[in-house]
Structures are given as C-alpha cells and as structure tokens.
Design an enzyme around this catalytic site. Structure first.
Site, PDB file in Angstrom:
ATOM      1  N   HIS A 199      30.118 -11.367 -64.512  1.00 14.44           N
ATOM      2  CA  HIS A 199      29.822 -12.803 -64.521  1.00 14.44           C
ATOM      3  C   HIS A 199      28.726 -13.135 -63.504  1.00 14.44           C
ATOM      4  O   HIS A 199      27.811 -13.908 -63.800  1.00 14.44           O
ATOM      5  CB  HIS A 199      31.105 -13.575 -64.215  1.00 14.44           C
ATOM      6  CG  HIS A 199      31.082 -15.005 -64.619  1.00 14.44           C
ATOM      7  ND1 HIS A 199      30.901 -15.421 -65.917  1.00 14.44           N
ATOM      8  CD2 HIS A 199      31.214 -16.125 -63.877  1.00 14.44           C
ATOM      9  CE1 HIS A 199      30.933 -16.743 -65.953  1.00 14.44           C
ATOM     10  NE2 HIS A 199      31.107 -17.187 -64.733  1.00 14.44           N
TER      11      HIS A 199
ATOM     12  N   GLN B 196      32.111  -9.270 -61.460  1.00 12.40           N
ATOM     13  CA  GLN B 196      30.812  -8.655 -61.222  1.00 12.40           C
ATOM     14  C   GLN B 196      29.876  -8.888 -62.410  1.00 12.40           C
ATOM     15  O   GLN B 196      28.698  -9.209 -62.234  1.00 12.40           O
ATOM     16  CB  GLN B 196      30.969  -7.154 -60.961  1.00 12.40           C
ATOM     17  CG  GLN B 196      31.755  -6.837 -59.699  1.00 12.40           C
ATOM     18  CD  GLN B 196      31.104  -7.422 -58.467  1.00 12.40           C
ATOM     19  OE1 GLN B 196      29.992  -7.057 -58.099  1.00 12.40           O
ATOM     20  NE2 GLN B 196      31.779  -8.341 -57.824  1.00 12.40           N
TER      21      GLN B 196
ATOM     22  N   HIS C  22      35.183  -8.122 -64.309  1.00 12.87           N
ATOM     23  CA  HIS C  22      34.722  -9.341 -64.975  1.00 12.87           C
ATOM     24  C   HIS C  22      33.901 -10.197 -64.011  1.00 12.87           C
ATOM     25  O   HIS C  22      32.864 -10.746 -64.388  1.00 12.87           O
ATOM     26  CB  HIS C  22      35.913 -10.132 -65.508  1.00 12.87           C
ATOM     27  CG  HIS C  22      35.547 -11.451 -66.095  1.00 12.87           C
ATOM     28  ND1 HIS C  22      34.791 -11.578 -67.239  1.00 12.87           N
ATOM     29  CD2 HIS C  22      35.816 -12.712 -65.676  1.00 12.87           C
ATOM     30  CE1 HIS C  22      34.620 -12.862 -67.506  1.00 12.87           C
ATOM     31  NE2 HIS C  22      35.229 -13.575 -66.567  1.00 12.87           N
TER      32      HIS C  22
END
Length: 110
Positions: A80, A78, A76
C-alpha cells in the site's frame, strides 16, 4: 506480533491518506486550481512521510537484530505504501501536464 500489526495499520492509514490527497490534487489541477493542487501534493508528501517513518522504525529494529515476524497485514502495508508513493509521483507529473496545458504550453500535435 501485535506491535507489528499496529505499525502495519499506521502505514496503511497514512499511505491511504497520502494517496487520497494525491488523487484529489489531480482533480483540482483538472479544474485549474493549481494552488490547491500544490497544497494537496504537499499534504500527500507529509502523510506519506509519516507512513515512511513507521516503515523506517521496522527497518531499524531489524537492523539492530530484532527479528520482526512477517504477516500478511505487514506485507499489505508495504504494498500500500509503495503504491501510494507511486500515485503521488505520478500525480505531480499529471498536475504539471495540466498546468502546461492551462498556460498554453501544451502542444496537441506533438
């Protein structure tokens, strides 16, 4: 695993800050406050740079032979970060469009 999760949280934090600054910069450009828009884009770059430093730390650890366990929080983070970097890049372009429009250099018929 705890260290990986902490790094993931740091990436999410700084990426989120960068994305927020980039979105705010677009609003400032929309209001023709280009000085503030430029400041916010710089701020976005700084925050995204901090997130990238944490990402680089993970990459360096793995390159040196330390296997990093992958968890959903890391994935998540990465996602984001990459999304936030894209928002910042697009914000720069959108601000330039507003800047050109405000300066009279925007052709509506083109």
């Amino acid at each position: 695993m705890e260290e990986i999760t902490e790094i993931a949280f740091q990436i999410i934090l700084y990426a989120g800050n960068g994305k927020s600054s980039a979105m705010e910069a677009i609003q400032e450009a929309k209001n023709a406050d280009f000085k503030r828009a430029d400041e916010l884009i710089e701020e976005a770059g700084t925050e995204l740079g901090k997130a990238h430093e944490f990402q680089t730390k993970l990459l360096q650890q793995e390159a040196s032979g330390e296997e990093a366990p992958v968890n959903v929080m890391l994935i998540h983070s990465q996602d984001h970060l990459m999304t936030s970097m894209t928002v910042r890049d697009l914000a720069v372009e959108i601000i330039e469009i507003y800047r050109n429009k405000n300066a009279g250099g925007f052709n509506h018929d083109a």
